[in-house]
Design a protein around this motif. Structure first.
Motif, short mmCIF file in Angstrom:
data_model
loop_
_atom_site.label_atom_id
_atom_site.label_comp_id
_atom_site.label_asym_id
_atom_site.label_seq_id
_atom_site.Cartn_x
_atom_site.Cartn_y
_atom_site.Cartn_z
N MET B 1 0.85 -1.21 0.00
CA MET B 1 0.00 0.00 0.00
C MET B 1 0.88 1.25 0.00
N ARG B 2 0.54 2.16 -0.88
CA ARG B 2 1.35 3.37 -0.98
C ARG B 2 0.96 4.35 0.12
N ALA B 3 1.98 4.87 0.78
CA ALA B 3 1.70 5.83 1.85
C ALA B 3 1.17 7.13 1.29
N GLN B 4 0.16 7.63 1.89
CA GLN B 4 -0.40 8.91 1.46
C GLN B 4 0.36 10.04 2.12
N PRO B 5 0.78 11.04 1.34
CA PRO B 5 1.43 12.18 1.97
C PRO B 5 0.46 12.88 2.92
N LYS B 6 1.01 13.40 3.99
CA LYS B 6 0.17 14.07 4.99
C LYS B 6 -0.41 15.35 4.41
N VAL B 7 -1.70 15.55 4.61
CA VAL B 7 -2.38 16.74 4.11
C VAL B 7 -2.76 17.60 5.31
N GLU B 8 -2.37 18.84 5.29
CA GLU B 8 -2.74 19.73 6.38
C GLU B 8 -4.25 19.96 6.39
N PRO B 9 -4.86 19.95 7.55
CA PRO B 9 -6.30 20.22 7.58
C PRO B 9 -6.61 21.61 7.03
N PHE B 10 -7.73 21.70 6.39
CA PHE B 10 -8.21 22.98 5.89
C PHE B 10 -8.74 23.78 7.08
N ARG B 11 -8.33 25.02 7.17
CA ARG B 11 -8.64 25.80 8.38
C ARG B 11 -10.00 26.50 8.23
N VAL B 12 -10.87 26.21 9.17
CA VAL B 12 -12.25 26.71 9.12
C VAL B 12 -12.49 27.67 10.28
N GLY B 13 -12.99 28.85 9.95
CA GLY B 13 -13.39 29.80 10.98
C GLY B 13 -14.90 29.89 11.07
N ILE B 14 -15.38 30.29 12.21
CA ILE B 14 -16.82 30.45 12.41
C ILE B 14 -17.08 31.88 12.85
N ALA B 15 -17.99 32.54 12.18
CA ALA B 15 -18.22 33.95 12.49
C ALA B 15 -19.70 34.24 12.57
N ARG B 16 -20.04 35.23 13.38
CA ARG B 16 -21.42 35.70 13.54
C ARG B 16 -22.37 34.54 13.81
N MET B 17 -21.97 33.68 14.68
CA MET B 17 -22.78 32.50 14.94
C MET B 17 -23.00 32.37 16.44
N SER B 18 -24.16 31.90 16.83
CA SER B 18 -24.43 31.71 18.25
C SER B 18 -23.48 30.66 18.82
N GLU B 19 -23.27 30.72 20.10
CA GLU B 19 -22.38 29.75 20.73
C GLU B 19 -22.84 28.33 20.48
N SER B 20 -24.14 28.15 20.55
CA SER B 20 -24.66 26.79 20.40
C SER B 20 -24.44 26.27 18.99
N SER B 21 -24.72 27.11 18.02
CA SER B 21 -24.51 26.68 16.64
C SER B 21 -23.03 26.45 16.36
N ALA B 22 -22.20 27.34 16.90
CA ALA B 22 -20.76 27.17 16.71
C ALA B 22 -20.30 25.87 17.34
N ALA B 23 -20.82 25.58 18.52
CA ALA B 23 -20.45 24.32 19.17
C ALA B 23 -20.90 23.13 18.35
N THR B 24 -22.09 23.25 17.76
CA THR B 24 -22.61 22.16 16.95
C THR B 24 -21.71 21.90 15.75
N VAL B 25 -21.37 22.97 15.05
CA VAL B 25 -20.51 22.82 13.87
C VAL B 25 -19.14 22.28 14.29
N GLY B 26 -18.63 22.81 15.39
CA GLY B 26 -17.32 22.34 15.86
C GLY B 26 -17.33 20.87 16.20
N MET B 27 -18.36 20.45 16.89
CA MET B 27 -18.44 19.04 17.25
C MET B 27 -18.64 18.16 16.03
N ALA B 28 -19.39 18.65 15.07
CA ALA B 28 -19.60 17.85 13.85
C ALA B 28 -18.30 17.67 13.10
N ILE B 29 -17.52 18.72 13.04
CA ILE B 29 -16.23 18.61 12.35
C ILE B 29 -15.32 17.66 13.11
N GLU B 30 -15.32 17.76 14.42
CA GLU B 30 -14.53 16.83 15.21
C GLU B 30 -14.95 15.39 14.93
#
Lengths: 187, 402
Positions: B1-30
């Motif tokens: 199996m060929r090793a895949q080169p490491k890919v840096e995660p794409f950096r995502v910011g969250i703006a103008r969002m309620s804490e709860s929605s931001a937490a939801t999106v953050g947890m979903a990404i996690e």
């Protein structure tokens, strides 16, 4: 969200307005962290603010142990979070609002949604708002459980989510159901 | 199996969002895409997820773009809006939709940065099912890391009420499984057809047979029983408190009780208590029992609870939850239950009496009882569950927290 060492968790779930946030607040040692936001779509008919992310409280145990009390989002479109919240959980407290149109259907929905978690742990059910609407009765809930294929005994109690005694009793019965040999701490 | 080169995660910011929605999106990404995306502050982001409903109009949306030049947006909005700088998702949005939009933006960015990318662009297909365990909130938004910051003094609770005596009498354990009882039966049994319990049960039966409400008189105030007409569960309505009812259950209460059918229970006012019939029968039997069995129950015969009693509305005797947890799972004699759990027999006999009155007791069929008579009840695992220590600490916390 996996339980950390010395951090355990009990999950509270149920439909919008059943009292999850209130129940957590009733027994939590900390002011619960509430990630409430203005309700949208159909939920606003039942509640002005509803949990779209999650709530959590905490029981502090001697020796630094903590039991996190997680409330799941009440809206179905956030159900992806439920699996996350249940990982490593001790058990499930399902709260059902007796004034909703089809509380028995609510029960079936949540038991199906948490089927795997319930299968490996245990569930207790608290019926809220039964003082406002007396039916379905507890017997009907038990019958519906059996008709839904759940043969093992499930504690089902009327519950006031604001009452420490009621919520505490739900959690205690959860623990005793999981381990009937468990001795009461004040025995 | 060929090793895949490491890919840096794409950096995502969250703006103008309620804490709860931001937490939801953050947890979903996690949960679903932590190998692809990382939540970062807006200044470091390669894409911003924005809740347009929390900003005022398109001007501010444009302003946000101006504030973060060159950073594409994933805009969540409940209204029809457009942006030249990203994608708009109409609410309600699914988390999969948000992740897909971010993947789309990432793909566009990759193409723009390198027209002939050497790294495969992840379509995201199948990622949700393959998602691994989330790690602690290393990349979660602030809300997800908040509990330590908001901890404060334990909120005041109502003062612990001194524990009522246990309603179970003071009898010693004298029953022995399989041996005939050679003592005064009154030490282990009581007549559940006399006294307040007997009168109340007769009244309920009478009301059910005739489909009418009944009232029991002879106490300091009346008991009204609505036997459950019109699809409603049976309820008891009274101004009597538990202390008065308990006193009336004492063998020497000396009350003369009668019952009558009535057209309807009176309209209740706020000083009237409404009690479920099951709870009332449970409590009256418990207070009458004093740790003894009804005459009709054989301490050597196996029974079980048909379901959990409604313990939030019934009197809870010592060890009641343990006894119920065991007894709902299998047929055991009261003596066996006491022995298996190591609790005084009077606790078990009292609960058995209450359950019988409430209609929650099932007798084992005779044939099954005979075949099982010589079998030792394998009621509990030989070894305690590994969680028992933790559970005891939680119980201790709950029992002493009030």
């Amino acid at each position: 969200m996996r339980a950390k060492r010395n951090h355990h968790k009990i999950v509270f779930t149920g439909p919008v307005g059943a009292g999850k946030t209130t129940a957590i607040a009733s027994i939590s040692d900390i002011e619960p962290v509430r990630t409430d936001a203005s309700a949208s779509d159909m939920t606003i008919k039942r509640k002005n603010n509803t949990t779209v992310a999650m709530d959590y409280g905490m029981l502090r145990l001697p020796g630094g142990e903590k039991v996190m009390l997680y409330g799941t989002p009440g809206q179905e479109r956030f159900d992806f979070m439920w699996e996350i919240l249940t990982e490593g959980g001790i058990g499930l407290v399902l709260l059902l609002d007796n004034t909703r149109v089809q509380p028995l259907q609510d029960m079936r929905f949540f038991l199906d949604a948490f089927r795997d978690f319930v299968a490996r742990t245990q569930v207790v059910i608290g019926i809220t708002h039964s003082d406002e609407k007396a039916t379905p009765s507890l017997s009907e809930y038990h019958s519906a459980l059996r008709a839904h294929g759940i043969e093992r005994p499930v504690p089902i109690f009327e519950a006031d989510a604001r009452s420490f005694d009621d919520v505490s009793l739900l959690v205690r019965s959860l623990l005793h159901s999981l381990d009937p040999g468990l001795e009461d701490a004040d025995a | 199996m060929r090793a895949q080169p490491k890919v840096e995660p794409f950096r995502v910011g969250i703006a103008r969002m309620s804490e709860s929605s931001a937490a939801t999106v953050g947890m979903a990404i996690e949960r679903f895409a932590r190998d692809q995306f990382a939540i970062v502050s807006s200044k470091l982001a390669q894409v911003l997820i924005v809740d347009a409903d929390r900003i005022i109009g398109r001007e501010t949306l444009q302003g946000l773009s101006a504030e973060h030049p060159g950073i594409p947006l994933v805009v969540l909005s409940s209204s029809e809006i457009q942006t030249d700088n990203g994608l708009v998702l109409k609410k309600p949005v699914s988390i999969q939709g948000v992740l897909e939009a971010v993947r789309n933006i990432r793909a566009r960015a990759a193409v723009a940065a390198d027209p002939a990318p050497t790294q495969p662009i992840d379509s995201g297909a199948g990622k949700i099912e393959d998602a691994g365990q989330p790690t602690p909130a290393a990349r979660a938004p602030e809300q997800a890391r908040k509990p330590a910051a908001v901890e404060h003094a334990t909120p005041a609770r109502k003062p612990r009420i001194s524990r009522e005596d246990d309603c179970c009498g003071d009898a010693e354990d004298i029953l022995v499984q399989g041996r005939p009882d050679k003592f005064d039966r009154a030490r282990t049994h009581f007549d559940d057809r006399s006294g307040l319990l007997g009168a109340f049960r007769a009244a309920v039966d009478h009301g059910r047979v005739h489909g009418k409400a009944v009232t029991v008189t002879g106490l300091s105030d009346a008991l009204y029983v609505d036997a459950g007409t019109a699809g409603q569960p049976a309820r008891v309505i009274t101004r009597l408190d538990d202390g008065a009812l308990r006193a009336a259950c004492a063998p020497d209460a000396g009350t003369t009780l009668q019952f009558y059918t009535i057209a309807a229970v009176p309209q209740s006012s706020k000083d009237w208590r409404r009690i479920g019939l099951e709870s009332m029968l449970w409590n009256l039997s418990l207070w009458s029992s004093q740790g003894r069995l009804p005459n009709a129950i054989d301490a050597h015969a196996r029974v079980r609870l048909t379901r959990w009693p409604n313990f939030t509305r019934c009197a809870v005797t010592p060890q009641a939850l343990r006894i119920a947890a065991l007894w709902v799972t299998r047929f055991l004699t009261p003596i066996e239950v006491a022995k298996v759990l190591g609790v005084p027999q009077r606790y078990v006999l009292a609960l058995c009496a209450a359950a019988d009155a409430a209609g929650l007791l099932e007798r084992q069929a005779i044939a099954a009882a005979e075949s099982a008579d010589t079998l030792a009840p394998a009621a509990l695992p030989a070894a305690p569950a590994p969680t028992r220590g933790l559970f005891r600490r939680i119980l201790g916390k709950l029992l002493h927290a009030r």
